[in-house]
Design an enzyme around this catalytic site. Structure first.
Site, PDB file in Angstrom:
ATOM      1  N   ASP A  72      18.140  17.834  -7.124  1.00  0.00           N
ATOM      2  CA  ASP A  72      18.848  16.552  -7.013  1.00  0.00           C
ATOM      3  C   ASP A  72      19.979  16.651  -6.009  1.00  0.00           C
ATOM      4  O   ASP A  72      20.933  17.393  -6.210  1.00  0.00           O
ATOM      5  CB  ASP A  72      19.433  16.185  -8.380  1.00  0.00           C
ATOM      6  N   HIS A 130      15.050  15.426  -4.231  1.00  0.00           N
ATOM      7  CA  HIS A 130      15.334  14.016  -4.525  1.00  0.00           C
ATOM      8  C   HIS A 130      16.662  13.651  -3.857  1.00  0.00           C
ATOM      9  O   HIS A 130      17.722  14.090  -4.292  1.00  0.00           O
ATOM     10  CB  HIS A 130      15.400  13.877  -6.060  1.00  0.00           C
ATOM     11  N   SER A 152      14.702  20.194 -13.583  1.00  0.00           N
ATOM     12  CA  SER A 152      15.707  19.799 -12.591  1.00  0.00           C
ATOM     13  C   SER A 152      16.837  20.824 -12.558  1.00  0.00           C
ATOM     14  O   SER A 152      17.516  21.059 -13.564  1.00  0.00           O
ATOM     15  CB  SER A 152      16.272  18.427 -12.949  1.00  0.00           C
ATOM     16  N   MET A 204      13.035   5.943 -11.771  1.00  0.00           N
ATOM     17  CA  MET A 204      14.252   6.484 -12.388  1.00  0.00           C
ATOM     18  C   MET A 204      14.371   5.896 -13.792  1.00  0.00           C
ATOM     19  O   MET A 204      14.327   4.681 -13.977  1.00  0.00           O
ATOM     20  CB  MET A 204      15.501   6.103 -11.581  1.00  0.00           C
ATOM     21  N   MET A 237      23.009  14.723  -4.347  1.00  0.00           N
ATOM     22  CA  MET A 237      23.881  13.543  -4.515  1.00  0.00           C
ATOM     23  C   MET A 237      24.988  13.608  -3.486  1.00  0.00           C
ATOM     24  O   MET A 237      25.610  14.654  -3.303  1.00  0.00           O
ATOM     25  CB  MET A 237      24.481  13.559  -5.913  1.00  0.00           C
ATOM     26  N   HIS A 250      12.656  20.568  -9.290  1.00  0.00           N
ATOM     27  CA  HIS A 250      13.267  19.309  -8.842  1.00  0.00           C
ATOM     28  C   HIS A 250      14.707  19.589  -8.416  1.00  0.00           C
ATOM     29  O   HIS A 250      15.477  20.201  -9.150  1.00  0.00           O
ATOM     30  CB  HIS A 250      13.224  18.311 -10.001  1.00  0.00           C
ATOM     31  N   MET A 272      19.458  11.392  -3.358  1.00  0.00           N
ATOM     32  CA  MET A 272      20.214  10.208  -3.807  1.00  0.00           C
ATOM     33  C   MET A 272      21.357  10.068  -2.817  1.00  0.00           C
ATOM     34  O   MET A 272      22.508  10.402  -3.104  1.00  0.00           O
ATOM     35  CB  MET A 272      20.727  10.444  -5.233  1.00  0.00           C
ATOM     36  N   ASP A 319      12.160  10.402 -14.126  1.00  0.00           N
ATOM     37  CA  ASP A 319      13.329  11.268 -13.953  1.00  0.00           C
ATOM     38  C   ASP A 319      14.533  10.657 -14.662  1.00  0.00           C
ATOM     39  O   ASP A 319      14.926   9.536 -14.358  1.00  0.00           O
ATOM     40  CB  ASP A 319      13.587  11.402 -12.434  1.00  0.00           C
TER      41      ASP A 319
HETATM   42  C1  DX5 Z   1      19.759  11.956 -12.346  1.00  0.00           C
HETATM   43  C2  DX5 Z   1      18.902  13.011 -11.660  1.00  0.00           C
HETATM   44  C3  DX5 Z   1      17.989  13.716 -12.583  1.00  0.00           C
HETATM   45  C4  DX5 Z   1      18.657  14.586 -13.577  1.00  0.00           C
HETATM   46  C5  DX5 Z   1      17.842  14.551 -14.811  1.00  0.00           C
HETATM   47  O1  DX5 Z   1      20.700  11.478 -11.462  1.00  0.00           O
HETATM   48  O2  DX5 Z   1      18.144  12.411 -10.678  1.00  0.00           O
HETATM   49  O3  DX5 Z   1      17.032  14.460 -11.875  1.00  0.00           O
HETATM   50  O4  DX5 Z   1      18.811  15.885 -13.133  1.00  0.00           O
HETATM   51  O5  DX5 Z   1      18.542  15.210 -15.761  1.00  0.00           O
HETATM   52  P1  DX5 Z   1      18.321  14.979 -17.292  1.00  0.00           P
HETATM   53  O6  DX5 Z   1      16.914  15.418 -17.558  1.00  0.00           O
HETATM   54  O7  DX5 Z   1      19.366  15.855 -17.899  1.00  0.00           O
HETATM   55  O8  DX5 Z   1      18.521  13.515 -17.553  1.00  0.00           O
HETATM   56 ZN    ZN Z   2      16.204  13.557  -9.629  1.00  0.00          ZN
END
Ligand code: DX5
Ligand code: ZN
Length: 446
Positions: free
Chosen positions: A238, A269, A211, A340, A240, A236, A271, A378
């Site tokens: 993320d 991903h 990620s 998750m 947000m 990956h 979010m 994840d």
């Molecule tokens: C959490 C994210 C994850 C995150 C995982 O909100 O969706 O993808 O990057 O990171 P680690 O492996 O550090 O928990």
């Molecule tokens: Zn993620």
């Protein structure tokens, strides 16, 4: 078994499951539109085609009855583009004793001469010949559909007879394999050895997805390159939005920069509360797969469609507090189910053990329903928790701090892949444990 949509550059080819075929046969087009909810038949489809389709229920019902154990072969195929069904292939019965599979074949003339037919035909031929029992694929199209006939002929289909007053075309396995117009994928060149159903059931190879959230953002381009060189399977990403989760990460521009540095599979991903406005920018920036959250409720179905209609893979994520049953209605429409294992928003959190039964549940649903989505986890994934998840049925592992924290990313990726592969083999073949390699001992190997 595999009811995932076949994606060609411009078409989604939607196979009808037995249930959908039955709905079509009993409730007609409106019933099917309502059931699938993802597309409309093009309102301008000519009456003749609609009549022909609607004239087939008897045939479909007979086929369903005749082949009760052949989930793959009693289906019709709808060609969909821009949320419109523009034509169809089918309905195919099981291959008969001589290994022949029949495909009726039609596409609206407004979509002809634009390459859709070749695209669809090719995908269908690949699909049909992946079953080693099939030696001949036949296709029939109305005698006056000159464009369809031209496409068939260009692709080595030859007239082999007549069917209900129309020419019947055939393509043999040998012609398919040796065709230059229609080059099969390299695996199919060896297709005598391929048993497509076994292929789908065999243990899959594990997907390791570092990620980017855990990368050093001051040198993002180099970090992406580092992931690419690590031979990880996916990157990956993320996203947000400061609303769906209490944090903001990065937007399409960063994905675009990453794309310029990498040919990897980008697993985006979202979010985000309003993915509908973000899907297109992220697709343009280089996403290969987009994951949305089941917590978005009523919007989920149309979001799934939107991603599909852009030709990308679809992921569906479920947060720790959300009941796993919420994902069940969508399982046959997605490529990846993301469990998750932390509450999303921040990297570096601790893995939530209570999520393991969810992984087990989606794993058993996948087998029961004959589906083939990836099961991704994840949050808080390190070597130990990855092994635990693999033993429960996961096959795609997102890891931020767990991997980026390692100086040698390539070695870490390989280690996570080897360990999870081993844990999943043990799950498939428990007797391996007797040979002294339990999931636990794998997990403790640091
Ligand atoms: C959490 C994210 C994850 C995150 C995982 O909100 O969706 O993808 O990057 O990171 P680690 O492996 O550090 O928990
Ligand atoms: Zn993620």
């Amino acid at each position: 078994m595999n009811y995932a949509v076949i994606q060609t550059p411009r078409l989604q080819i939607h196979p009808l499951s037995r249930e959908e075929a039955r709905i079509f046969a009993t409730e007609g087009r409106p019933g099917l539109e309502k059931h699938l909810g993802l597309f409309r038949f093009d309102p301008q489809l000519p009456e003749q085609w609609l009549k022909e389709m609607e004239g087939t229920p008897q045939y479909i019902l007979q086929q369903l009855e005749k082949h009760p154990n052949e989930p793959l072969w009693n289906t019709g195929w709808l060609f969909i583009t821009d949320q419109r069904c523009i034509g169809s292939m089918g309905f195919a019965g099981s291959p008969d004793e001589s290994g022949k599979v029949f495909l009726g074949y039609w596409i609206d003339e407004r979509y002809q001469n634009r390459g859709y037919m070749t695209e669809g035909l090719r995908a269908m031929a690949e699909w049909a010949f992946a079953d080693p029992r099939v030696h001949l694929m036949t296709a029939n199209t109305p005698v006056d559909n000159v464009a369809s006939r031209r496409v068939l002929e260009k692709n080595r289909f030859r007239v082999i007879g007549e069917f209900e007053g129309h020419p019947l075309y055939g393509l043999s396995r040998a012609d398919f394999i040796h065709s230059t117009f229609f080059p099969p994928s390299p695996q199919l060149k060896n297709s005598a050895k391929i048993d497509s159903q076994k292929q789908m059931l065999k243990p899959r190879s594990m997907i390791i997805a570092p990620s980017l959230l855990a990368a050093n953002f001051s040198k993002i381009g180099l970090e992406v390159l580092r992931v690419q060189l690590s031979k990880a399977d996916w990157l990956h990403l993320d996203i947000m939005d400061g609303h769906f989760v209490p944090n903001i990460s990065f937007g399409p521009e960063v994905v675009r920069i990453a794309r310029a540095n990498s040919r990897m599979f980008f697993d985006v991903h979202l979010m985000c509360s309003r993915p509908e406005i973000l899907i297109e920018p992220f697709v343009k920036a280089g996403a290969d797969s987009l994951t949305i959250h089941v917590e978005l409720g009523d919007k989920v179905e149309s979001l799934i469609w939107k991603i599909r209609s852009m030709g990308k893979k679809v992921g569906l994520a479920v947060n720790p507090p959300t009941n796993i049953s919420t994902v069940e209605p969508y399982l046959d429409k997605i490529d990846t189910l993301l469990v998750m294992t932390v509450n999303p928003g921040f990297g570096g959190q601790a893995f939530i053990e209570e999520m393991i039964p969810k992984v087990q549940q989606v794993y058993s649903w996948r087998a029961e329903k004959g589906l083939c989505y990836n099961i991704e986890v994840d949050g808080g994934i390190n070597f130990d928790t990855a092994v635990e998840c693999a033993a429960a049925g996961a096959d795609a592992f997102v890891s931020g701090t767990g991997l980026f924290g390692k100086r040698n990313l390539k070695a870490a990726v390989k280690k996570m892949r080897d360990m999870t592969e081993r844990a999943s083999k043990i799950r498939e073949n428990p007797e391996e444990i007797e040979k002294g390699s339990s999931a636990q001992s794998v997990g403790n190997r640091k």
